[in-house]
Motif scaffolding. Structure first.
Motif, PDB file in Angstrom:
ATOM      1  N   ASN A 155       0.821  -1.216   0.000  1.00 51.09           N
ATOM      2  CA  ASN A 155       0.000   0.000   0.000  1.00 51.09           C
ATOM      3  C   ASN A 155       0.850   1.259   0.000  1.00 51.09           C
ATOM      4  O   ASN A 155       0.569   2.226  -0.721  1.00 51.09           O
ATOM      5  CB  ASN A 155      -0.925   0.004   1.214  1.00 51.09           C
ATOM      6  N   SER A 156       1.896   1.261   0.817  1.00 48.24           N
ATOM      7  CA  SER A 156       2.757   2.436   0.912  1.00 48.24           C
ATOM      8  C   SER A 156       3.471   2.710  -0.410  1.00 48.24           C
ATOM      9  O   SER A 156       3.602   3.868  -0.834  1.00 48.24           O
ATOM     10  CB  SER A 156       3.784   2.236   2.033  1.00 48.24           C
ATOM     11  N   GLN A 162       0.942   4.016  -2.984  1.00 43.77           N
ATOM     12  CA  GLN A 162       0.582   5.383  -2.604  1.00 43.77           C
ATOM     13  C   GLN A 162       1.628   6.375  -3.108  1.00 43.77           C
ATOM     14  O   GLN A 162       1.292   7.416  -3.683  1.00 43.77           O
ATOM     15  CB  GLN A 162       0.459   5.490  -1.084  1.00 43.77           C
ATOM     16  N   ILE A 221      -6.156   2.070  -0.021  1.00 44.60           N
ATOM     17  CA  ILE A 221      -4.959   2.912  -0.044  1.00 44.60           C
ATOM     18  C   ILE A 221      -5.405   4.369  -0.027  1.00 44.60           C
ATOM     19  O   ILE A 221      -6.233   4.788  -0.833  1.00 44.60           O
ATOM     20  CB  ILE A 221      -4.112   2.638  -1.300  1.00 44.60           C
ATOM     21  N   TYR A 222      -4.866   5.140   0.896  1.00 48.32           N
ATOM     22  CA  TYR A 222      -5.251   6.543   1.044  1.00 48.32           C
ATOM     23  C   TYR A 222      -4.392   7.410   0.137  1.00 48.32           C
ATOM     24  O   TYR A 222      -3.166   7.345   0.165  1.00 48.32           O
ATOM     25  CB  TYR A 222      -5.079   6.974   2.502  1.00 48.32           C
ATOM     26  N   PHE A 223      -5.049   8.230  -0.692  1.00 45.66           N
ATOM     27  CA  PHE A 223      -4.344   9.130  -1.596  1.00 45.66           C
ATOM     28  C   PHE A 223      -4.708  10.572  -1.259  1.00 45.66           C
ATOM     29  O   PHE A 223      -5.719  11.093  -1.739  1.00 45.66           O
ATOM     30  CB  PHE A 223      -4.706   8.836  -3.055  1.00 45.66           C
TER      31      PHE A 223
END
Length: 408
Positions: free
Chosen positions: A147-148, A151, A180-182
């Motif tokens: 995920n990192s 991102q 996943i935070y964008f």
């Protein structure tokens, strides 16, 4: 059984990717089996890794993100020229490298595809220079590692480097769906401040011009940028590397500006004498600036870059390009200054009975371009003429000028 490989491919699919490019190798063969079993992704094999990297680069320029898969050592070294080009031009590429299993890495033995020095991170060190994120996926925390990395790829529009061991990829993790935070804005207050300052500068300007750069395209901001221009009603020039960043059929398109060697001398004079130069997502290089011979006053620039904004002798950091452009696209402006309309540089008529000259060729080529075309130009002599092709609505112009001369 749901594995680390399944999770990685699902996250890639959710980015809108439909094709994965690469070359089979002994340390990625099992991962390729996972790709072939995924009904949302197609495997596109290439004759070598360099071609695969360029295929992923071209795919990303048109579709947003590209993926290339190579094997450890020999495969990734073959691909690095293409990855370096993507890095230099802000093209998001996910490079997945199949690496030896963990037990073999920890065995202190000489393994093929290495440098024969018992070290397995030598190629990762090389890739640190041409990717924005590097990670060796392990048994401990593979989900967060994946995920990192993704991102970073999406936020910074740069290639990332994922080393996927043959044993870790098969580890069962059970059904899992972690988003996943964008983030799109780092600092709301700073974005509001800089856009308000730009509003006032535009209001007070008598002759403003916007210089559109390649990052508008790589950050997928053309729709928002066009809306900003239509609201501001200010002339826009594309650069050699930013061609097609702004719709050349738009009434506010003024032409191609490359400094001293700009073909339209009246346009060159207009830009050089502007009292406000708004630079959006630009990289001014030797080739795109007539060897750094830009005639305008740099103190009059308002620079909107990928991670900062610069004007009036100050630099405001931690502001993303997409945050500023999207904010500007929703603002109304009050510009009452002078504008400039683009001229058709390649308007020469060609007599079929005459020999075809260099100018004739590009005039003929210019007449064949239609809406929604993709024009691909090699770097070199042809690119200096190709920049003056009149692109129609929704036409893409692709060229990789920084690292590789022969892009295709």
């Amino acid at each position: 059984m749901y594995t680390v490989a399944n999770y990685l491919l699902d996250k890639i699919s959710k980015l809108g990717v439909k094709k994965i490019f690469g070359v089979p190798g002994d340390f990625n063969l099992e991962f390729l089996d996972f790709i072939l079993k995924n009904d949302k992704l197609d495997w596109v094999g290439s004759v070598n890794e360099l071609n695969a990297a360029y295929c992923a680069d071209g795919y990303a320029r048109v579709n947003g993100v590209g993926v290339v898969v190579t094997t450890y050592g020999v495969g990734e070294l073959s691909a690095i020229n293409g990855i370096a080009g993507s890095y230099s031009e802000d093209i998001p590429i996910i490079h997945i490298v199949g690496v030896p299993p963990t037990f073999l890495v920890n065995s202190n033995k000489v393994v093929h595809h290495t440098l024969g020095n018992y070290k397995f991170d030598e190629f990762k060190k090389i890739y640190e220079n041409v990717t924005c994120h590097q990670v060796w996926i392990d048994f401990i925390n593979p989900i967060d590692q994946i995920n990192s990395a993704i991102q970073s790829c999406i936020i910074y529009k740069k290639p990332i480097y994922i080393m996927l061991p043959t044993d870790v990829m098969k580890m069962e993790i059970g059904p899992i769906n972690r988003d996943i935070y964008f983030p799109t804005i780092y600092d709301f207050e700073s974005v509001n401040n800089v856009t308000n300052d730009l509003y006032n500068k535009i209001k007070n300007s008598k002759q403003a011009v916007i210089i559109a750069g390649n990052k508008i395209t790589s950050y997928r901001l053309k729709k928002y940028f066009n809306r900003f221009v239509n609201n501001a009603k200010i002339s826009v020039v594309n650069t050699m590397y930013g061609k097609s960043s702004f719709d050349e059929s738009n009434d506010f398109f003024a032409g191609i500006y490359i400094g001293k060697n700009t073909a339209d001398k009246q346009l060159q004079e207009f830009v050089d004498n502007a009292d406000l130069i708004i630079s959006v997502g630009n990289k001014f290089t030797d080739l795109s600036s007539s060897n750094f011979q830009l005639g305008f006053n740099k103190e009059k620039m308002f620079i909107i870059d990928d991670k900062c904004v610069c004007y009036d002798g100050k630099q405001i950091d931690n502001i993303l390009l997409n945050s500023v452009v999207k904010k500007l696209s929703n603002m109304e402006f009050n510009y009452d200054g002078i504008n400039y309309k683009a001229k058709n540089i390649l308007s020469k008529s060609v007599d079929p009975k005459d020999k075809i000259t260099y100018d004739d060729f590009y005039s003929i080529l210019n007449s064949t371009i239609s809406n929604d075309d993709i024009v691909v130009s090699d770097m070199g002599t042809c690119s200096f003429a190709a920049q003056y092709l009149n692109l129609k609505e929704n036409t893409e112009f692709i060229m990789q000028p920084f690292i590789c001369v022969n892009w295709f």
